[in-house]
Each structure stands twice: as structure tokens, then as C-alpha cells.
Scaffold this motif. Structure first.
Motif, mmCIF file in Angstrom:
data_model
loop_
_atom_site.group_PDB
_atom_site.id
_atom_site.type_symbol
_atom_site.label_atom_id
_atom_site.label_comp_id
_atom_site.label_asym_id
_atom_site.label_seq_id
_atom_site.Cartn_x
_atom_site.Cartn_y
_atom_site.Cartn_z
ATOM 1 N N UNK A 277 -8.649 14.377 -16.852
ATOM 2 C CA UNK A 277 -8.245 13.002 -16.574
ATOM 3 C C UNK A 277 -7.876 12.946 -15.098
ATOM 4 N N UNK A 278 -8.512 12.065 -14.349
ATOM 5 C CA UNK A 278 -8.309 12.000 -12.899
ATOM 6 C C UNK A 278 -7.729 10.639 -12.535
ATOM 7 N N UNK A 279 -6.609 10.666 -11.830
ATOM 8 C CA UNK A 279 -5.900 9.455 -11.432
ATOM 9 C C UNK A 279 -5.966 9.327 -9.914
ATOM 10 N N UNK A 280 -6.424 8.173 -9.454
ATOM 11 C CA UNK A 280 -6.583 7.922 -8.017
ATOM 12 C C UNK A 280 -5.649 6.784 -7.612
ATOM 13 N N UNK A 281 -4.495 7.102 -7.036
ATOM 14 C CA UNK A 281 -3.545 6.039 -6.680
ATOM 15 C C UNK A 281 -3.784 5.480 -5.284
ATOM 16 N N UNK A 282 -3.529 4.186 -5.148
ATOM 17 C CA UNK A 282 -3.333 3.646 -3.803
ATOM 18 C C UNK A 282 -1.864 3.874 -3.455
ATOM 19 N N UNK A 283 -1.578 3.907 -2.174
ATOM 20 C CA UNK A 283 -0.205 4.130 -1.723
ATOM 21 C C UNK A 283 -0.042 3.469 -0.365
ATOM 22 N N UNK A 284 1.185 3.288 0.038
ATOM 23 C CA UNK A 284 1.428 2.602 1.308
ATOM 24 C C UNK A 284 1.055 3.504 2.480
ATOM 25 N N UNK A 285 0.188 2.985 3.331
ATOM 26 C CA UNK A 285 -0.258 3.693 4.531
ATOM 27 C C UNK A 285 0.595 3.287 5.731
ATOM 28 N N UNK B 93 5.752 3.544 7.223
ATOM 29 C CA UNK B 93 5.643 4.921 7.692
ATOM 30 C C UNK B 93 6.234 5.923 6.717
ATOM 31 N N UNK B 94 6.189 7.177 7.140
ATOM 32 C CA UNK B 94 6.767 8.284 6.381
ATOM 33 C C UNK B 94 8.221 7.981 6.052
ATOM 34 N N UNK B 95 8.685 8.284 4.813
ATOM 35 C CA UNK B 95 7.972 8.968 3.728
ATOM 36 C C UNK B 95 7.506 8.039 2.618
ATOM 37 N N UNK B 96 7.284 6.743 2.907
ATOM 38 C CA UNK B 96 6.987 5.776 1.854
ATOM 39 C C UNK B 96 5.809 6.207 0.986
ATOM 40 N N UNK B 97 4.703 6.612 1.625
ATOM 41 C CA UNK B 97 3.527 6.991 0.859
ATOM 42 C C UNK B 97 3.756 8.215 -0.014
ATOM 43 N N UNK C 132 -2.483 17.074 2.926
ATOM 44 C CA UNK C 132 -1.150 17.352 3.468
ATOM 45 C C UNK C 132 -0.077 16.726 2.581
ATOM 46 N N UNK C 133 -0.282 15.482 2.183
ATOM 47 C CA UNK C 133 0.687 14.812 1.326
ATOM 48 C C UNK C 133 0.792 15.497 -0.033
ATOM 49 N N UNK C 134 -0.359 15.899 -0.590
ATOM 50 C CA UNK C 134 -0.357 16.573 -1.887
ATOM 51 C C UNK C 134 0.425 17.876 -1.824
#
Length: 329
Positions: free
Chosen positions: A124-132, A137-141, A176-178
Motif C-alpha cells: 500500500x503506497x501513500x503519496x502525501x502533499x505537504x507544505x512547501x 518553511x521548515x519544519x512545517x512540511x 532528506x525529509x524521509x
């Protein structure tokens, strides 16, 4: 509008659409559209004529759920696309994949081809959008990604997964985020108001920086205060060293870190810090593997035949982590 895709009895792809209420005053979201599959294809086509643009071909029983709401923040909706395997092939393992784009650009659709192939292997693969960065800015995303993992775990019954077997992966800045999310799981960092951030069972870092503070990373990410990393982190290394350290996954690696797969191309700069992290994982007996694709430029995984090869590496690594099957008495 929500779209759910699946295969009907006649073998045809069926789309079911339902309208959702739209907020009267939706926030304006700045968009940087500079990182796309097509732009990377054109940039690499001359040097790599073997590259082929992705084509999605589904199989019977497979489902794709588009724009599932996982979070609302300040009136802003954040959605995930979910690729589900045929029920009889499901492994119980989920993978949340974070797209790249220099923390400023990119889209969850960049991962459609890889997600489709992984679903056909039982994930099962989940692809989220996130705040860029243009929006926040960091660390919101990073907090958004943790919330997407938390939401994925909450959907375990619907998606047919084990909530203890959710992996995090990403490509380029998403890698990097992962890595940062994976190595800070279970801590209060980036928890988004919850007591603890969720813990994952594996990390898949595709060409993502692991340590911003290495000479190699600084030479490329800190040329001035307008580099993508500096803009995301809110300042250069000289201006915000503590933030650069905190955002480095290598700062947080330890005995409770998850199994780690690092996939790299021709330039070591994109996985800077790997040489520090892998020995620490080895010392703690944590499964890890480095798959290197020699002579392949950054973003090679977006194109065939390499998408399939990267999927095979991920599948092999996660298969080795599956719980041992106990024979029936």
C-alpha cells in the motif's frame, strides 16, 4: 471532488466521483512548478536516450484513491493519493513516499509510476502533499509528513495494513525529509502537537541528503543564503547552524533507528552523510543496504527502465524485513 478508481467486473477501470464541500474562503497557495517529470526528462534526454517517460498500467483488483484528506491546517486541506494492491496480494506493509523538488517544488504525482509498480508487488503506497517552502518553511512540511504517517496508520483496517509496518521513503529533498522523519520517530521533534512523532519500520532514502553539516553538503547546499536548503531552513549555515544540525538526519541516528535503504546515483553530494550513518546502524545491528546506480544522474528513478529497478531494490529490502511466518501446528 473525490475520485476513487478500481477495476470493475468487466475489466474496465471504473472511476467513482463524489463532490465535497469547498470552503468559502480557501487560502491562496503559492506554487513553484519548476520540478516536474517532464522538465527532468528534457534535461537528461540527450545524455540518456534510454530514458522513457513513465506509463501507468494497472492490474485487475488494483485501486487508486485520489485526494484523500489527511489533515487540515489553518483552513488548508492536505491530501494523499493511495495506491492499493489487489486484496489477495497485499503484504500488510505500507510505504509513505515524499516527493522531491528542492523543498520548494514538486508534486505527489511525481511518484505515481513507482507507487503503481510497488502496489502491484503487494504494498500500500501513500503519496502525501505537504507544505512547501513558498507556503511555509521548515519544519512545517516535516510535521505534515508525520501527520500523513499517523493518518496512514489510522486507516490500517481500510487499507489492509499492519500499523506497525509503515515505512517512509522519499526522493531528493523528499529523501532528506524521509530520513529526518525516520530517525526522529518516537521523539517529540516534529510531532505536530502530539506527544510523540510516529515510528516507522523502514527508511528508503533515494538520493536525499542525510547530513547538511558535512563539507560535501555545505559546499553544495550553502553556497549562499538563496540556495534551496537555505531558503527552506530560513538562513544559511552561518546564520542558522542549530537549525541545519537539527534538520540533519545523521544528528538523530541511534539504536532505535529503523532499517535503512539508501539508493544513490552518480553524485555523492545527494547522499552526503551516508558514510557517517551506515556504520552507526551496523554497530547497532540495524538492517541497512546501499544500492548504487553508477553513471545515473539525479532523478534517474523517475524514468524507465530505472523506475522498475529501484522498485525491485525496495521490494527486496522490505521482503527481508517481513515477520517470520510461524508454521501451523
Amino acid at each position: 471532488m473525490m475520485v476513487q478508481a478500481g477495476w470493475g467486473a468487466a475489466g474496465l477501470l471504473v472511476l467513482a466521483m463524489s463532490h465535497m464541500p469547498v470552503a468559502a474562503q480557501s487560502p491562496t497557495i503559492p506554487v513553484d512548478d519548476s520540478y516536474t517529470v517532464s522538465s527532468r526528462f528534457l534535461a537528461n534526454q540527450a545524455a540518456h536516450p534510454d530514458y522513457r517517460l513513465p506509463v501507468l498500467t494497472t492490474v485487475a483488483g488494483q485501486q487508486i484513491l485520489f485526494d484523500r484528506l489527511y489533515k487540515t491546517v489553518g483552513g488548508r486541506e492536505l491530501h494523499s493519493d493511495v495506491f492499493l494492491p489487489p486484496a489477495e496480494t497485499g503484504s500488510g506493509q505500507a510505504i509513505v513516499l515524499v516527493h522531491g523538488g528542492g523543498w520548494h517544488s514538486g508534486n505527489k504525482s511525481n511518484f505515481y509510476s513507482m507507487a503503481n509498480l510497488l502496489a502491484q508487488r503487494g504494498y500500500v503506497v501513500v503519496l502525501p502533499e505537504f507544505r512547501l517552502a513558498p507556503e511555509a518553511g521548515y519544519p512545517a512540511g516535516v510535521i505534515d509528513v508525520n501527520d500523513a504517517i499517523r493518518w496512514t496508520m489510522s486507516q490500517a483496517a481500510e487499507f489492509g495494513i499492519d500499523p506497525q509496518r509503515v515505512a517512509i521513503g522519499g526522493e531528493s529533498s523528499g529523501g532528506q525529509m524521509a530520513a529526518l522523519v525516520a530517525y526522529t520517530g518516537g521523539s517529540t521533534l516534529f510531532s505536530g502537537g502530539s506527544d510523540r512523532a510516529p515510528s516507522v519500520n523502514a527508511l528508503i532514502d533515494i538520493d536525499g541528503v542525510i547530513d547538511f553539516t558535512t563539507p560535501l553538503a555545505l559546499a553544495n547546499e550553502n553556497r549562499n543564503d538563496a540556495t534551496p536548503a537555505a531558503r527552506w531552513l530560513g538562513g544559511s549555515w552561518e546564520q542558522a547552524p542549530d537549525r541545519w544540525r537539527e534538520a540533519s538526519a545523521a544528528t538523530h541516528v541511534g539504536p532505535n533507528s529503523p532499517a535503512t535503504l539508501v539508493i544513490s546515483g552518480e553524485r555523492d553530494r545527494f547522499t552526503a552523510g551516508m558514510e557517517k550513518v551506515l556504520p552507526i546502524l551496523a554497530a547497532h545491528g540495524i538492517p541497512h543496504h546501499h544500492a548504487h546506480f553508477a553513471d545515473q544522474p539525479h532523478t534517474f528513478w523517475l524514468f524507465q527502465p530505472y523506475t522498475s529497478q529501484v522498485v525491485a531494490e525496495i521490494d527486496t529490502f522490505l521482503q527481508d524485513l517481513q515477520p517470520a511466518q510461524t508454521a501451523a501446528p
